[in-house]
Scaffold this active site. Structure first.
Site, PDB file in Angstrom:
ATOM      1  N   ASP A  15     -12.940  96.876  15.746  1.00  0.00           N
ATOM      2  CA  ASP A  15     -13.269  95.839  14.762  1.00  0.00           C
ATOM      3  C   ASP A  15     -13.288  94.414  15.314  1.00  0.00           C
ATOM      4  O   ASP A  15     -13.251  93.453  14.565  1.00  0.00           O
ATOM      5  CB  ASP A  15     -12.242  95.905  13.628  1.00  0.00           C
ATOM      6  CG  ASP A  15     -10.809  95.707  14.127  1.00  0.00           C
ATOM      7  OD1 ASP A  15     -10.637  95.299  15.300  1.00  0.00           O
ATOM      8  OD2 ASP A  15      -9.868  95.952  13.355  1.00  0.00           O
ATOM      9  N   HIS A  71       0.241  88.876  15.736  1.00  0.00           N
ATOM     10  CA  HIS A  71      -0.819  88.030  16.312  1.00  0.00           C
ATOM     11  C   HIS A  71      -1.971  87.741  15.359  1.00  0.00           C
ATOM     12  O   HIS A  71      -2.847  86.946  15.679  1.00  0.00           O
ATOM     13  CB  HIS A  71      -1.400  88.695  17.570  1.00  0.00           C
ATOM     14  CG  HIS A  71      -2.237  89.900  17.267  1.00  0.00           C
ATOM     15  ND1 HIS A  71      -3.574  89.811  16.995  1.00  0.00           N
ATOM     16  CD2 HIS A  71      -1.924  91.205  17.164  1.00  0.00           C
ATOM     17  CE1 HIS A  71      -4.050  91.034  16.751  1.00  0.00           C
ATOM     18  NE2 HIS A  71      -3.067  91.890  16.838  1.00  0.00           N
ATOM     19  N   ARG A  85      -4.785  86.509  12.979  1.00  0.00           N
ATOM     20  CA  ARG A  85      -5.253  85.163  12.653  1.00  0.00           C
ATOM     21  C   ARG A  85      -4.809  84.712  11.266  1.00  0.00           C
ATOM     22  O   ARG A  85      -4.404  83.574  11.083  1.00  0.00           O
ATOM     23  CB  ARG A  85      -6.784  85.120  12.671  1.00  0.00           C
ATOM     24  CG  ARG A  85      -7.334  84.854  14.032  1.00  0.00           C
ATOM     25  CD  ARG A  85      -8.812  85.148  14.105  1.00  0.00           C
ATOM     26  NE  ARG A  85      -9.135  85.344  15.511  1.00  0.00           N
ATOM     27  CZ  ARG A  85      -9.757  84.456  16.256  1.00  0.00           C
ATOM     28  NH1 ARG A  85     -10.161  83.315  15.743  1.00  0.00           N
ATOM     29  NH2 ARG A  85      -9.977  84.703  17.522  1.00  0.00           N
ATOM     30  N   HIS A  96       2.091  87.983  22.131  1.00  0.00           N
ATOM     31  CA  HIS A  96       0.652  87.841  22.387  1.00  0.00           C
ATOM     32  C   HIS A  96       0.409  86.533  23.157  1.00  0.00           C
ATOM     33  O   HIS A  96       1.170  85.574  23.016  1.00  0.00           O
ATOM     34  CB  HIS A  96      -0.065  87.818  21.041  1.00  0.00           C
ATOM     35  CG  HIS A  96      -1.559  87.978  21.112  1.00  0.00           C
ATOM     36  ND1 HIS A  96      -2.398  86.963  21.499  1.00  0.00           N
ATOM     37  CD2 HIS A  96      -2.365  89.033  20.854  1.00  0.00           C
ATOM     38  CE1 HIS A  96      -3.660  87.386  21.460  1.00  0.00           C
ATOM     39  NE2 HIS A  96      -3.657  88.652  21.070  1.00  0.00           N
TER      40      HIS A  96
HETATM   41  C1  UD1 Z   1      -8.514  89.796  19.112  1.00  0.00           C
HETATM   42  C2  UD1 Z   1      -9.362  90.457  18.036  1.00  0.00           C
HETATM   43  C3  UD1 Z   1      -8.497  91.303  17.121  1.00  0.00           C
HETATM   44  C4  UD1 Z   1      -7.624  92.242  17.903  1.00  0.00           C
HETATM   45  C5  UD1 Z   1      -6.841  91.471  18.947  1.00  0.00           C
HETATM   46  C6  UD1 Z   1      -6.027  92.406  19.815  1.00  0.00           C
HETATM   47  C7  UD1 Z   1     -11.314  89.213  17.255  1.00  0.00           C
HETATM   48  C8  UD1 Z   1     -11.772  88.172  16.328  1.00  0.00           C
HETATM   49  N1  UD1 Z   1     -10.003  89.462  17.208  1.00  0.00           N
HETATM   50  O1  UD1 Z   1      -7.672  88.839  18.467  1.00  0.00           O
HETATM   51  O2  UD1 Z   1      -9.331  92.047  16.272  1.00  0.00           O
HETATM   52  O3  UD1 Z   1      -6.708  92.847  17.009  1.00  0.00           O
HETATM   53  O4  UD1 Z   1      -7.746  90.755  19.785  1.00  0.00           O
HETATM   54  O5  UD1 Z   1      -5.093  91.721  20.585  1.00  0.00           O
HETATM   55  O6  UD1 Z   1     -12.092  89.785  17.992  1.00  0.00           O
HETATM   56  N2  UD1 Z   1      -5.471  85.022  25.155  1.00  0.00           N
HETATM   57  C9  UD1 Z   1      -5.237  84.849  26.520  1.00  0.00           C
HETATM   58  N3  UD1 Z   1      -5.451  85.917  27.360  1.00  0.00           N
HETATM   59  C10 UD1 Z   1      -5.827  87.145  26.923  1.00  0.00           C
HETATM   60  C11 UD1 Z   1      -6.056  87.302  25.547  1.00  0.00           C
HETATM   61  C12 UD1 Z   1      -5.886  86.240  24.670  1.00  0.00           C
HETATM   62  O7  UD1 Z   1      -4.864  83.790  26.952  1.00  0.00           O
HETATM   63  O8  UD1 Z   1      -5.960  88.088  27.734  1.00  0.00           O
HETATM   64  C13 UD1 Z   1      -5.255  83.872  24.210  1.00  0.00           C
HETATM   65  C14 UD1 Z   1      -6.317  82.779  24.318  1.00  0.00           C
HETATM   66  O9  UD1 Z   1      -5.716  81.559  24.111  1.00  0.00           O
HETATM   67  C15 UD1 Z   1      -7.269  83.103  23.181  1.00  0.00           C
HETATM   68  C16 UD1 Z   1      -6.294  83.613  22.137  1.00  0.00           C
HETATM   69  O10 UD1 Z   1      -5.307  84.333  22.871  1.00  0.00           O
HETATM   70  O11 UD1 Z   1      -8.006  81.984  22.744  1.00  0.00           O
HETATM   71  C17 UD1 Z   1      -6.901  84.476  21.077  1.00  0.00           C
HETATM   72  O12 UD1 Z   1      -7.691  85.519  21.638  1.00  0.00           O
HETATM   73  P1  UD1 Z   1      -8.912  86.140  20.773  1.00  0.00           P
HETATM   74  O13 UD1 Z   1      -9.534  87.273  21.484  1.00  0.00           O
HETATM   75  O14 UD1 Z   1      -9.794  85.060  20.305  1.00  0.00           O
HETATM   76  O15 UD1 Z   1      -8.199  86.671  19.452  1.00  0.00           O
HETATM   77  P2  UD1 Z   1      -6.974  87.681  19.259  1.00  0.00           P
HETATM   78  O16 UD1 Z   1      -6.057  87.074  18.259  1.00  0.00           O
HETATM   79  O17 UD1 Z   1      -6.433  88.140  20.560  1.00  0.00           O
HETATM   80  N1  UDP Z   2       0.307  96.881  23.199  1.00  0.00           N
HETATM   81  C1  UDP Z   2       0.578  96.813  24.571  1.00  0.00           C
HETATM   82  N2  UDP Z   2       1.435  95.857  25.034  1.00  0.00           N
HETATM   83  C2  UDP Z   2       2.040  94.957  24.206  1.00  0.00           C
HETATM   84  C3  UDP Z   2       1.738  95.021  22.811  1.00  0.00           C
HETATM   85  C4  UDP Z   2       0.852  95.986  22.341  1.00  0.00           C
HETATM   86  O1  UDP Z   2       0.055  97.618  25.347  1.00  0.00           O
HETATM   87  O2  UDP Z   2       2.827  94.118  24.688  1.00  0.00           O
HETATM   88  C5  UDP Z   2      -0.647  97.911  22.694  1.00  0.00           C
HETATM   89  C6  UDP Z   2      -0.172  98.760  21.542  1.00  0.00           C
HETATM   90  O3  UDP Z   2       0.464  99.932  21.968  1.00  0.00           O
HETATM   91  C7  UDP Z   2      -1.463  99.078  20.783  1.00  0.00           C
HETATM   92  C8  UDP Z   2      -2.341  97.886  21.066  1.00  0.00           C
HETATM   93  O4  UDP Z   2      -1.780  97.218  22.201  1.00  0.00           O
HETATM   94  O5  UDP Z   2      -2.122 100.223  21.286  1.00  0.00           O
HETATM   95  C9  UDP Z   2      -2.372  96.974  19.876  1.00  0.00           C
HETATM   96  O6  UDP Z   2      -2.925  95.756  20.203  1.00  0.00           O
HETATM   97  P1  UDP Z   2      -2.915  94.525  19.231  1.00  0.00           P
HETATM   98  O7  UDP Z   2      -1.739  94.607  18.331  1.00  0.00           O
HETATM   99  O8  UDP Z   2      -3.096  93.334  20.065  1.00  0.00           O
HETATM  100  O9  UDP Z   2      -4.277  94.717  18.417  1.00  0.00           O
HETATM  101  P2  UDP Z   2      -4.673  95.503  17.064  1.00  0.00           P
HETATM  102  O10 UDP Z   2      -4.230  96.929  17.191  1.00  0.00           O
HETATM  103  O11 UDP Z   2      -4.022  94.763  15.951  1.00  0.00           O
HETATM  104  O12 UDP Z   2      -6.153  95.380  17.011  1.00  0.00           O
END
Ligand code: UD1
Ligand code: UDP
Length: 366
Positions: A95, A208, A210, A241
């Protein structure tokens, strides 16, 4: 058959990995892996663990990226690759913004889309945001809907999708989980090795989303902090996160308590093995709502809505909302009433049997 998988974030990587492995094991399939790298470090951890070497890496990640920027960069980068590779089918999982952009890029080139983890619906377009909308937008241009559960199938039928295009497969997260859990697991992390899971009751916390950033997240963290103060044997592990907005709130509310351990995101293997040992889980994650019930861990879901009601119906998960009072009182109940706690510890498996990836690849090849 040429199958291109596209993914960009940690959870998509975890749930797509079993499919990539299955595709690689079949002789009559050419597997092309393309990552957008919407997440950088958090996705690279997953690629390492599952030993996946992408054929293409769009490397779109920028700190503080907006939804529009992620969509633009992914869509533009994917166009060229899809035109060059001409896959028979393009798979996306879940998603995220990568999923929607990946499906749209395929559709523009008239490439068939397979949507893994299709049909999850919370019923509120703003929660989870923007994920509920991403799923619906992806559904419209999908040829193969791979729905994890019966309820996900029903959701799609209600929206008018034709039965012939919907397949019930289970969730590949269970395939991934089977790959990592070991009862005698030893952590590489010193702090985790020193935790006493017998003497102390450990809460695993992740947050994490939004729509929780701001007051809701403050409420969640404050309830956790106050509960730790009330019960001396309770400790919290919070693999945080990388989003700086989450870190800011955690710092403000949780810093300075030596029974609350805020650590860097864990790799998937230590993370799931940690979950396997803790007393209970508090989370707003999607994936954790699937993993915790499978491991028989009570999970308090700190969201207003969930697109994963199966865990709640089975009794292992409870939907908390995001108010301080509700989370505090539910934690108090579970920590002081053994019977209440035990009622939530039955391992149930509404999300699959660990063979979802094999089913999905079989269906594609048919
Ligand atoms: C994204 C997805 C969400 C998913 C989540 C899993 C969208 C809109 N959201 O949200 O569906 O549940 O990932 O974790 O696609 N960042 C880093 N390094 C990384 C990853 C993230 O620094 O490897 C930081 C950055 O500042 C970035 C912020 O996290 O701007 C948010 O990352 P982003 O992918 O925009 O949204 P998530 O909240 O991670
Ligand atoms: N996860 C991980 N390391 C962490 C936290 C989560 O490997 O420190 C894994 C967790 O087991 C799950 C996935 O990441 O499979 C969930 O990711 P997140 O919560 O970021 O996204 P969502 O499932 O809400 O899309």
């Amino acid at each position: 058959m040429k199958v291109m998988t596209v993914f960009g974030t940690r959870p998509e990587g975890i749930k797509m990995a079993p499919i990539v492995k299955e595709l690689e094991s079949r002789e009559n399939v050419e597997s092309i892996v393309c990552i957008t790298a919407q997440h950088r470090e958090m996705l690279d951890q997953v690629l390492n663990l599952f030993k996946i070497e992408p054929d293409y890496d769009l490397n779109i990640f920028k700190p503080g990226q907006s939804l529009t920027e992620i969509t633009n960069r992914a869509l533009k980068g994917l166009e060229e690759i899809i035109i060059k590779e001409k896959p028979d089918v393009l798979l996306v999982q879940g998603d995220t913004t990568t999923v929607f952009a990946g499906a749209l890029a395929a559709f523009y080139q008239r490439v068939k889309v397979g949507h893994v983890e299709a049909g999850l619906r919370s019923g509120n377009i703003y929660s989870p945001y923007p994920e509920e909308a991403n799923r619906k937008l992806t559904g419209i241009i999908t040829e193969y809907h791979f729905a994890p559960t019966e309820r996900n199938v029903e959701n799609l039928l209600k929206e008018g999708y034709s039965e012939e295009k919907i397949y019930i497969t289970g969730n590949t997260v269970i395939d991934a989980l089977k790959y990592t859990i070991q009862d005698d697991y030893v952590f590489e992390n010193d702090l985790l090795n020193k935790l006493d899971f017998e003497k102390n009751r450990i809460i695993l916390l992740t947050s994490h989303r939004r729509e929780n950033i701001g007051k809701p997240m403050e409420n969640i963290f404050t309830a956790i902090k106050d509960i730790v103060q009330k019960y001396e044997d309770v400790q919290v592990v919070f693999p945080i996160h990388l989003n700086p907005k989450v870190r800011e709130i955690a710092e403000k509310v949780l810093d300075g308590n030596n029974r609350i351990h805020i650590i860097e995101p864990l790799e998937y293997e230590p993370f799931t093995n940690l979950m396997n040992k803790v007393h209970l889980v508090v989370t707003d994650s999607g994936g954790l709502q699937e993993e915790a019930p499978t491991l028989g861990k009570p999970v308090l879901v700190v969201r207003e809505e969930t697109e994963r009601p199966e865990g709640i119906e089975s009794g292992t998960a409870k939907l908390m909302g995001t108010s301080y009072e509700k989370l505090y009182s539910e934690l108090e109940k579970l920590l002081s009433d053994k019977e209440e706690y035990n009622l939530m510890t039955k391992a149930v498996n509404p999300y699959g049997d660990g063979f979802a990836a094999k089913r999905i690849v079989d269906i594609l090849l048919k």
